[in-house]
Design a protein around this motif. Structure first.
Motif, PDB file in Angstrom:
ATOM      1  N   CYS A 128       1.079  -1.044   0.096  1.00 13.39           N
ATOM      2  CA  CYS A 128       0.301   0.197   0.074  1.00 13.39           C
ATOM      3  C   CYS A 128       0.971   1.190   0.251  1.00 13.39           C
ATOM      4  O   CYS A 128       1.905   1.214   0.057  1.00 13.39           O
ATOM      5  N   HIS A 161       0.812  -6.152   2.299  1.00 17.50           N
ATOM      6  CA  HIS A 161      -0.808  -6.349   3.901  1.00 17.50           C
ATOM      7  C   HIS A 161      -0.935  -7.892   2.870  1.00 17.50           C
ATOM      8  O   HIS A 161      -1.319  -8.173   2.112  1.00 17.50           O
ATOM      9  N   CYS A 216      -2.301   0.733   9.447  1.00 21.19           N
ATOM     10  CA  CYS A 216      -1.909   2.371   8.428  1.00 21.19           C
ATOM     11  C   CYS A 216      -3.219   2.449   8.330  1.00 21.19           C
ATOM     12  O   CYS A 216      -4.188   1.627   8.149  1.00 21.19           O
ATOM     13  N   CYS A 229      -5.074   2.796   4.882  1.00 19.27           N
ATOM     14  CA  CYS A 229      -5.025   2.547   3.611  1.00 19.27           C
ATOM     15  C   CYS A 229      -6.480   1.436   4.063  1.00 19.27           C
ATOM     16  O   CYS A 229      -6.695   0.974   4.749  1.00 19.27           O
ATOM     17  N   SER A 260      -6.090  -1.688   5.339  1.00 15.07           N
ATOM     18  CA  SER A 260      -6.586  -1.649   6.801  1.00 15.07           C
ATOM     19  C   SER A 260      -7.767  -1.608   7.301  1.00 15.07           C
ATOM     20  O   SER A 260      -8.163  -2.777   7.909  1.00 15.07           O
TER      21      SER A 260
HETATM   22 ZN   LIG Z   1      -1.340   0.127   4.677  1.00 15.82          ZN
END
Ligand SMILES: [Zn+2]
Length: 535
Positions: A325, A334, A389, A391, A394
């Motif tokens: 990401c 991830h 994080c 993103c 997540s």
């Molecule tokens: Zn992320």
């Protein structure tokens, strides 16, 4: 020949189907739902594929472990999937890579468990787009992906593009033509995920027997376009020259359009290096890299060209495992926990006396995954750890990442796999029989060349008395001659720039013994070595 015609007929039907299947209306909700329901779906597939079939090798493992379906369901409910899988690994419910490839028998509690060629294929999945592991010996490893699996991958891809802000960019793919299907899938995917592919560049145009694969690729792109794909036909690069890709990116940039380039890492590095050397301004380009570990050396080339590189982690037999990401740097992704569950298990590496690794084990979670694996090893190691994080991944719930991904027990130059079980007989038997010398006189090293390309270096001991190391290289390449599915490209690549042969003293191990295979990891810990069978 007949089998090939049947295969391409299936491929044509599949292309039509996948081109006409739109993304789910809200891809983020679709993936989140898959993630939330993953434990229930895992149990459903386990029941249908494993527990309903007493001959299934995983069923035999569960019986030996004394675990019935009800026990498994209770365990998952009480402790969660990851803890359950870790417990099962300890009870013998797992599959080493060599066991799955059929090069080592599966033995649990003193009992040998047999299985057929398709022993781990999900019998309820109808696949059409095949990928095949390269290699010259052992069982051919064909995985046939279904339309549902392709749509799922497209949804991941859509989220990745949206997160990086790439949806309006010129999408360039740098991948081989048929018989490998990755390039074709990539070229055809564009319109479905909302970013039509601008150009498809391909190496692999010089081998004489490539002609009918060119024709087949042309036909498949045409079929996809008749179904509405708007995919480009491949543009072939001159041998050993990635400048045309850099020039195209610079041209798009002058027109006011930034680019995103996707492909195997080493060739993408060549594109960035060509831009620097030939003075093409490709600043701001995003490179989405797969197939190899994103080392600091390779990342530095992208940064020098003013570009961003982000890795992905996929295994053709398991599917897409991880995506980077915008907040992640380094060799780190991830874990896509809607599609695959992962644990690590510390064990001794094959072809190594003293080295222990955290071997990654994968479990299939999607009902339409081509293979149904419980704790399969792919001879990759890594560290799984929590990540926070902000993103989309997540937010969906993918809050674990895999870091320091690296291969052990196999070499992975330019996104291709060469397994120790295939390499050792060639180095220890075939080459000594043909050129003289003995086991230990031929060693293979994976390393990063000064131009940051991952290459294999074949060391030949001076005591063999050879003056022309290239002859040994050609024999090695010929012997590793792979089969259909990425395989022809492998041979081409090996011939063009893949293997350097050098005369050198054999490398001794720390114990002073000479080994026939010396696998040097180019990725996370430079200098750590993997060594092979003893001479
Ligand atoms: Zn992320």
């Amino acid at each position: 020949m007949l089998a090939e015609i049947q295969y391409y007929s299936r491929l044509a039907l599949g292309i039509r189907q996948v081109t006409r299947t739109p993304l789910p209306p809200d891809p983020e909700s679709f993936i989140r739902r898959q993630f939330v329901e993953r434990e229930r779906r895992f149990l459903e597939v386990a029941e249908r594929v494993v527990f309903a079939n007493p001959a299934h090798p995983s069923h035999v493992m569960f019986r030996i472990a004394g675990c019935a379906l009800g026990d498994l369901a209770r365990h998952v409910e009480q402790d969660g999937l990851v803890t359950t899988l870790t417990t099962l690994r300890g009870e013998g419910v797992y599959l080493s890579h060599d066991e799955w490839r059929g090069t080592t028998p599966i033995v649990r509690a003193g009992r040998e468990i047999s299985f057929g060629a398709n022993g781990f294929r999900n019998p309820f999945v109808k696949g059409w787009s095949e990928s095949q592991s390269s290699g010259s010996t052992g069982r051919p490893m064909t995985t046939a992906h279904s339309t549902e699996a392709r749509v799922h991958t497209n949804a991941h891809q859509f989220l990745r593009f949206r997160e990086f802000g790439l949806s309006d960019r010129a999408w360039i793919t740098l991948r081989p033509i048929l018989p490998a299907t990755t390039g074709l899938n990539s070229a055809l995917r564009g319109r479905v995920v909302g970013t039509p592919v601008d150009r498809w560049f391909s190496v692999g145009s010089t081998l004489a027997d490539y002609g009918h694969y060119r024709a087949a690729t042309w036909a498949m792109v045409t079929l996809g376009n008749l179904a509405g794909a708007r995919a480009p036909y491949p543009t072939f690069l001159p041998p050993d020259d990635f400048g045309p890709v850099a020039a195209h990116i610079a041209r798009r940039r002058r027109e006011g359009r930034a680019s995103v380039v996707q492909g195997i890492l080493s060739p993408l590095v060549r594109v960035a290096a060509a831009a620097i050397e030939q003075g093409h301004d490709i600043t701001g380009t995003v490179f989405l890299c797969g197939g190899e570990a994103l080392t600091p050396g390779k990342r530095e080339v992208f940064e020098r060209a003013g570009c961003l590189a982000s890795p992905s982690y996929a295994l053709s037999e398991v599917g897409h495992v991880g995506l980077g990401c915008p907040e992640m740097t380094g060799n780190c992704v991830h874990l896509l926990e809607d599609a695959v569950a992962a644990i690590t298990h510390r064990r001794r590496a094959p072809y190594a006396d003293e080295v222990e690794v955290d071997s990654l084990h994968f479990t299939s979670l999607l009902p339409y995954a081509a293979n149904f694996f419980i704790n399969v090893e792919m001879d990759d190691e890594g560290t799984i750890e929590p990540v926070t994080c902000n993103c989309v991944f997540s937010r969906i719930g993918f809050t674990r990442r895999i870091r320091h991904i690296a291969a052990f027990g196999k070499l992975t130059p330019q996104g291709m796999n060469f397994h120790g079980t295939e390499l050792v007989p060639v180095l220890e038997e075939v080459l000594p029989a043909r050129f003289g010398g003995r086991p230990g006189d031929y060693q293979l090293v994976e390393c990063e060349a000064p131009n940051k390309q991952t290459e294999l270096r074949l060391h030949i001991s001076p005591r063999v008395g050879l003056t022309d190391p290239e002859r040994v290289r050609d024999a090695f390449v010929e012997h590793m001659r792979p089969r259909r599915g990425g395989a022809l490209a492998t041979r081409l690549w090996l011939h063009s720039n893949g293997v350097r042969a050098v005369i050198s003293e054999p490398h001794a191990t720390p114990t002073g013994k000479v080994h026939a295979v010396r696998l040097l990891r180019a990725s996370s810990s430079p200098g750590r070595t993997r060594v092979g069978h003893e001479a």
